[in-house]
Design a protein around this motif. Structure first.
Motif, PDB file in Angstrom:
ATOM      1  N   THR A   1     -12.241   6.808   0.553  1.00 42.66           N
ATOM      2  CA  THR A   1     -12.595   6.044   1.680  1.00 42.66           C
ATOM      3  C   THR A   1     -13.999   6.152   1.505  1.00 42.66           C
ATOM      4  OG1 THR A   1     -12.641   7.387   2.417  1.00 42.66           O
ATOM      5  CG2 THR A   1     -10.503   6.090   2.861  1.00 42.66           C
TER       6      THR A   1
ATOM      7  N   ALA B   1      -9.090   2.295   1.774  1.00 40.64           N
ATOM      8  CA  ALA B   1      -9.022   3.578   1.298  1.00 40.64           C
ATOM      9  C   ALA B   1      -8.941   3.368  -0.682  1.00 40.64           C
ATOM     10  CB  ALA B   1      -7.473   3.958   1.119  1.00 40.64           C
TER      11      ALA B   1
ATOM     12  N   CYS C   1      -8.342   0.544   7.068  1.00 42.86           N
ATOM     13  CA  CYS C   1      -8.412   2.144   6.993  1.00 42.86           C
ATOM     14  C   CYS C   1      -8.647   1.801   8.865  1.00 42.86           C
ATOM     15  CB  CYS C   1      -8.725   3.222   6.463  1.00 42.86           C
ATOM     16  SG  CYS C   1      -8.535   3.813   5.254  1.00 42.86           S
TER      17      CYS C   1
ATOM     18  N   HIS D   1      -2.170   5.616   4.115  1.00 44.47           N
ATOM     19  CA  HIS D   1      -2.655   6.016   2.411  1.00 44.47           C
ATOM     20  C   HIS D   1      -2.759   7.558   2.873  1.00 44.47           C
ATOM     21  CE1 HIS D   1      -5.487   6.119   5.539  1.00 44.47           C
ATOM     22  NE2 HIS D   1      -6.326   6.675   4.807  1.00 44.47           N
ATOM     23  N   GLU D   2      -2.126   8.136   3.177  1.00 46.19           N
ATOM     24  CA  GLU D   2      -2.436   9.406   3.467  1.00 46.19           C
ATOM     25  C   GLU D   2      -0.870  10.414   3.112  1.00 46.19           C
ATOM     26  OE1 GLU D   2      -4.335  10.618   6.830  1.00 46.19           O
ATOM     27  OE2 GLU D   2      -5.879  10.515   6.497  1.00 46.19           O
TER      28      GLU D   2
ATOM     29  N   GLY E   1      -4.682  -0.288  -1.093  1.00 45.21           N
ATOM     30  CA  GLY E   1      -5.098   1.286  -0.890  1.00 45.21           C
ATOM     31  C   GLY E   1      -3.746   1.619  -0.274  1.00 45.21           C
ATOM     32  N   GLN E   2      -3.561   0.919   0.430  1.00 45.94           N
ATOM     33  CA  GLN E   2      -2.172   1.433   0.945  1.00 45.94           C
ATOM     34  C   GLN E   2      -0.622   1.026   0.971  1.00 45.94           C
ATOM     35  OE1 GLN E   2      -2.583   0.964   5.379  1.00 45.94           O
ATOM     36  NE2 GLN E   2      -4.324   2.927   6.153  1.00 45.94           N
TER      37      GLN E   2
END
Length: 350
Positions: A9, A15, A261, A268-269, A310-311
């Motif tokens: 990030t 991300a 984010c 994304h995690e 990113g997600q």
């Protein structure tokens, strides 16, 4: 295929996309014939990240019926030489080159970069006009307006790369002198900011009723840094600001940017990318609030790719939008997915 390690990030706001992780989630495309004009994406090659015409067209080929896109400034491909004020003209030349490649028919059926939103430093005041005129020329009929990001927050864990930007930019008299040149040239202004700044944009919209303003990313509702773990409180504040700015008839809103984010979700995690049902549940309050306030004729779904990539994937993000809009009429859906974007940016589509 195993999930890759957690994403970088580097920007702090979004991300980095991970194709192997995104590939873990595959969905059937909902309402595949629905015509879509994606009014917000970027192209870049920087910091080890490449997202160029072959990347956007690969995403567009995910099954949704995307007929055209609008490129929005991302500090890409500025000229390396020449007067500082004119260096952003290089980005318009770059985006127009991508549009020409798309027009060749060799990159799929969508008209990529059918509209171009560039950057010009409005703090030049009256001196910005020749820059705008140069960008109009460079766009060869595709240049539609500029974005001069005003995103700022006192908390660097919110602002990240925007922490050094000036506070109160939209209220600055020199900025407004530059801003005054947009409407006479037929240009619009895209606004990227965080939700506490929406009131400043409202003031600007009232001061320049003849200029079309585009509020990016649902007005940047924040859920990180000082705004973390305060979702209900922040939502109420954001909602009030959205209702107030929607009273300005010269403002339209883009529905998206929620997979960055900034909003505070950790999709994304997770081991698996989110489904469109999960995203629709998380985003529905924000998107429905915007639609209720602005109406479908002043609201448009956007991908904000690659930051939102990113997600989630392109396939999933537009499935989520289609789920949120499922109860609306055909005319309302047409406005949100293509009509508003086409009108707002004056696109000339077949």
């Amino acid at each position: 295929m195993a999930a890759s390690t957690l994403p970088s990030t580097k920007s702090g706001l979004y991300a980095d996309p991970r194709p192997d992780w995104l590939a873990l989630r595959e969905e059937d495309v909902l309402d595949p014939a629905r015509r879509i004009v994606d009014p917000h994406h970027h192209l870049w090659d920087r910091g080890g990240q490449r997202y160029l015409i072959e990347d956007i067209t690969s995403d567009l080929a995910s099954g949704h019926n995307v007929i055209a896109t609008v490129y929005v400034e991302a500090r890409s491909m500025y000229r390396a030489k020449g007067p500082e004020a004119f260096r952003p003209v290089g980005e318009v030349e770059f985006a127009n080159g991508a549009a020409a490649m798309s027009a060749s028919g060799g990159y799929g059926p969508a008209a990529v970069c059918a509209g171009i939103v560039g950057h010009a430093n409005l703090l030049l005041g009256d001196e910005v006009r020749p820059v705008l005129e140069a960008e109009i020329s460079a766009g060869q009929g595709r240049f539609r307006g500029i974005r001069h990001s005003s995103a700022w927050d006192a908390d660097p864990n919110v602002a990240h790369m925007y922490a050094t930007r000036p506070k109160g930019l939209l209220l600055d008299s020199t900025f407004r002198n530059g801003f005054a040149h947009l409407a006479p040239l037929g240009l619009s202004y895209d606004a990227w900011l965080f939700h506490p700044q929406i009131g400043e944009l409202t003031d600007l919209a009232r001061a320049f009723p003849e200029t079309r303003l585009v509020l990016d990313h649902c007005g940047g509702p924040a859920g990180t840094g000082q705004y973390a773990n305060r979702r209900e409180e922040i939502f109420a504040t954001w909602k009030a600001s959205i209702r107030e700015i929607a009273e300005c008839p010269n403002v339209v809103v883009k529905l998206g940017g929620l997979a960055m984010c900034l909003l505070g979700y950790d999709f994304h995690e997770r081991a698996m990318p989110p489904s469109s049902e999960q995203l629709a549940a998380a985003w529905r309050p924000y998107i429905e609030t915007c639609i209720e306030a602005f109406g479908v004729e002043r609201a448009m779904f956007e991908s904000n790719f690659p930051p939102d990539k990113g997600q989630c994937s392109y396939q999933v993000i537009f499935n989520a939008f289609k789920r949120i809009a499922a109860s609306l009429s055909e005319a309302e859906k047409n406005a949100l997915f293509s009509g508003t974007a086409t009108r707002a940016y004056g696109l000339k589509l077949d």
